[in-house]
Design a protein around this motif. Structure first.
Motif, mmCIF file in Angstrom:
data_model
loop_
_atom_site.group_PDB
_atom_site.id
_atom_site.type_symbol
_atom_site.label_atom_id
_atom_site.label_comp_id
_atom_site.label_asym_id
_atom_site.label_seq_id
_atom_site.Cartn_x
_atom_site.Cartn_y
_atom_site.Cartn_z
ATOM 1 N N LYS A 151 0.811 -1.213 0.000
ATOM 2 C CA LYS A 151 0.000 0.000 0.000
ATOM 3 C C LYS A 151 0.850 1.272 0.000
ATOM 4 O O LYS A 151 0.477 2.283 -0.586
ATOM 5 C CB LYS A 151 -0.921 0.019 1.230
ATOM 6 C CG LYS A 151 -1.944 -1.124 1.255
ATOM 7 C CD LYS A 151 -2.894 -1.038 0.076
ATOM 8 C CE LYS A 151 -3.963 -2.127 0.137
ATOM 9 N NZ LYS A 151 -4.829 -2.085 -1.078
ATOM 10 N N LYS A 152 2.005 1.213 0.674
ATOM 11 C CA LYS A 152 2.833 2.419 0.804
ATOM 12 C C LYS A 152 3.860 2.457 -0.327
ATOM 13 O O LYS A 152 5.017 2.079 -0.166
ATOM 14 C CB LYS A 152 3.501 2.468 2.177
ATOM 15 C CG LYS A 152 2.492 2.591 3.306
ATOM 16 C CD LYS A 152 3.154 2.893 4.632
ATOM 17 C CE LYS A 152 3.528 4.358 4.728
ATOM 18 N NZ LYS A 152 4.027 4.733 6.065
ATOM 19 N N ALA A 153 3.389 2.915 -1.487
ATOM 20 C CA ALA A 153 4.234 3.025 -2.677
ATOM 21 C C ALA A 153 4.308 4.482 -3.111
ATOM 22 O O ALA A 153 3.295 5.171 -3.196
ATOM 23 C CB ALA A 153 3.671 2.167 -3.798
ATOM 24 N N HIS A 154 5.523 4.916 -3.396
ATOM 25 C CA HIS A 154 5.783 6.294 -3.808
ATOM 26 C C HIS A 154 6.409 6.268 -5.198
ATOM 27 O O HIS A 154 7.540 5.827 -5.369
ATOM 28 C CB HIS A 154 6.715 6.950 -2.785
ATOM 29 C CG HIS A 154 7.282 8.262 -3.223
ATOM 30 N ND1 HIS A 154 8.369 8.843 -2.593
ATOM 31 C CD2 HIS A 154 6.941 9.131 -4.221
ATOM 32 C CE1 HIS A 154 8.662 9.988 -3.188
ATOM 33 N NE2 HIS A 154 7.820 10.185 -4.169
ATOM 34 N N PHE A 155 5.658 6.731 -6.203
ATOM 35 C CA PHE A 155 6.159 6.836 -7.573
ATOM 36 C C PHE A 155 6.757 8.229 -7.743
ATOM 37 O O PHE A 155 6.032 9.217 -7.750
ATOM 38 C CB PHE A 155 5.030 6.641 -8.580
ATOM 39 C CG PHE A 155 4.526 5.225 -8.697
ATOM 40 C CD1 PHE A 155 4.773 4.490 -9.846
ATOM 41 C CD2 PHE A 155 3.801 4.634 -7.671
ATOM 42 C CE1 PHE A 155 4.304 3.184 -9.982
ATOM 43 C CE2 PHE A 155 3.327 3.327 -7.791
ATOM 44 C CZ PHE A 155 3.578 2.601 -8.943
ATOM 45 N N HIS A 156 8.076 8.307 -7.872
ATOM 46 C CA HIS A 156 8.689 9.618 -7.999
ATOM 47 C C HIS A 156 8.695 10.050 -9.472
ATOM 48 O O HIS A 156 8.804 9.229 -10.377
ATOM 49 C CB HIS A 156 10.106 9.587 -7.394
ATOM 50 C CG HIS A 156 11.206 9.515 -8.392
ATOM 51 N ND1 HIS A 156 11.869 10.631 -8.858
ATOM 52 C CD2 HIS A 156 11.765 8.459 -9.033
ATOM 53 C CE1 HIS A 156 12.797 10.262 -9.726
ATOM 54 N NE2 HIS A 156 12.757 8.959 -9.863
ATOM 55 N N TYR A 174 1.233 7.196 -3.729
ATOM 56 C CA TYR A 174 1.629 8.593 -3.739
ATOM 57 C C TYR A 174 2.540 8.877 -4.932
ATOM 58 O O TYR A 174 3.228 7.989 -5.428
ATOM 59 C CB TYR A 174 2.398 8.937 -2.458
ATOM 60 C CG TYR A 174 1.530 9.119 -1.234
ATOM 61 C CD1 TYR A 174 1.504 10.328 -0.549
ATOM 62 C CD2 TYR A 174 0.742 8.080 -0.747
ATOM 63 C CE1 TYR A 174 0.721 10.510 0.586
ATOM 64 C CE2 TYR A 174 -0.047 8.235 0.386
ATOM 65 C CZ TYR A 174 -0.051 9.448 1.052
ATOM 66 O OH TYR A 174 -0.835 9.625 2.169
ATOM 67 N N ILE A 175 2.542 10.125 -5.362
ATOM 68 C CA ILE A 175 3.507 10.583 -6.357
ATOM 69 C C ILE A 175 4.160 11.855 -5.823
ATOM 70 O O ILE A 175 3.612 12.511 -4.937
ATOM 71 C CB ILE A 175 2.875 10.854 -7.738
ATOM 72 C CG1 ILE A 175 1.859 11.996 -7.656
ATOM 73 C CG2 ILE A 175 2.224 9.592 -8.301
ATOM 74 C CD1 ILE A 175 1.375 12.489 -9.019
ATOM 75 N N LEU A 199 -0.044 13.664 -2.708
ATOM 76 C CA LEU A 199 1.096 14.320 -3.364
ATOM 77 C C LEU A 199 2.216 14.608 -2.371
ATOM 78 O O LEU A 199 1.983 14.887 -1.195
ATOM 79 C CB LEU A 199 0.678 15.642 -4.000
ATOM 80 C CG LEU A 199 -0.230 15.621 -5.235
ATOM 81 C CD1 LEU A 199 -0.452 17.050 -5.711
ATOM 82 C CD2 LEU A 199 0.366 14.782 -6.337
ATOM 83 N N MET A 200 3.445 14.559 -2.892
ATOM 84 C CA MET A 200 4.625 15.048 -2.190
ATOM 85 C C MET A 200 5.410 15.905 -3.183
ATOM 86 O O MET A 200 5.007 16.017 -4.341
ATOM 87 C CB MET A 200 5.478 13.871 -1.673
ATOM 88 C CG MET A 200 4.792 13.043 -0.596
ATOM 89 S SD MET A 200 5.843 11.735 0.117
ATOM 90 C CE MET A 200 5.482 10.369 -0.985
#
Length: 255
Positions: A151-156, A174-175, A199-200
């Protein structure tokens, strides 16, 4: 109105620039840096930076836009990451070599197999994962994340079609938005679509940028301009956007 650089390659900077960045974080209202790794040597350097500065947090992984490591190298990296699990906040940067594949057609199978090992590891150690996956590669990655119920995935620095974006939003991924949001229509359109609470912001430094940043080395302070542009695109009060982006990053990475 503080910010966190959610994705930077601190070990890739020249020593003088890195020192300037670390010494100027407070005056630029940058609370923390999340420094991602390229390979085992990079992991070790980033760990050293973290031990030297309370404002640096590290992710350990293998950047996909390079030659695939040998099995021996892979096992050494995975072993080292497990041994230093308590000192990292995430697995990363990992993913698939989209841009390298545009230059020369690659056999994707070993890259997918390597990525799956990192995704399995993220599941085992219950840590977020930082992903380099754009366009059609993102769908492959989504399938793997869903397989392991990550669940905790960050696509940069993500780019992709509306179907993939919808899938990622629904999965809670998140992206992070780069400073090219100031001048790239594709990134501006992505900001319009993606929920603010997923968002980040990042620099991906030392990667250079154009527009108002042309000719300058990439500094985490660039993020303040990104936040202003996101607030403009979303038509949300600036202070509120700062607060949401900051809390998103703090909550996601538990820093």
């Amino acid at each position: 109105m503080k910010v966190i650089d959610a994705h930077i390659h601190l070990d890739s900077y020249e020593t003088k620039q890195r020192d300037e960045i670390l010494n100027s974080l407070k005056e630029n209202e940058v609370e923390a840096l999340i420094s991602v790794s390229m390979d085992l040597a990079s992991c070790k350097k980033n760990l050293d930076f973290q031990l030297q500065s309370r404002q640096v947090f590290t992710a350990f992984g293998f950047h996909p836009e390079q030659e695939i490591p040998s099995e021996e190298e892979t096992q050494a990296l995975l072993k080292w990451i497990r041994e230093h699990n308590d000192q990292m906040i995430a697995i990363g940067e990992v993913g698939l070599p989209y841009y390298r594949n545009q230059e020369q057609t690659l056999d994707y199978k070993p890259y997918i197999e390597l990525l799956e090992k990192f995704i399995k590891l993220a599941y085992e150690v219950s840590k977020p994962i930082v992903l380099h996956a754009v366009y059609e590669d993102a769908d492959i990655v989504c399938c793997l994340l869903e397989k392991y119920k990550i669940k905790k995935a960050h696509f940069h620095w993500f780019k992709g079609n509306k179907h993939t974006i919808k899938r990622m939003i629904e999965n809670g991924y998140y992206i992070s938005i780069t400073p090219d949001v100031l001048y790239e229509n594709e990134i501006q359109e992505l900001v319009k679509i993606y929920p603010l609470n997923q968002l980040m912001v990042e620099t991906d430094g030392p990667w250079p940028f154009e527009g108002p940043f042309k000719g300058a080395y990439t500094h985490p302070s660039f993020i303040h301009e990104s936040v202003r542009k996101i607030a403009e695109i979303k038509d949300v009060e600036l202070r509120e956007v700062y607060k949401i982006l900051y809390e998103n990053t703090k909550g996601f990475y538990e820093v």
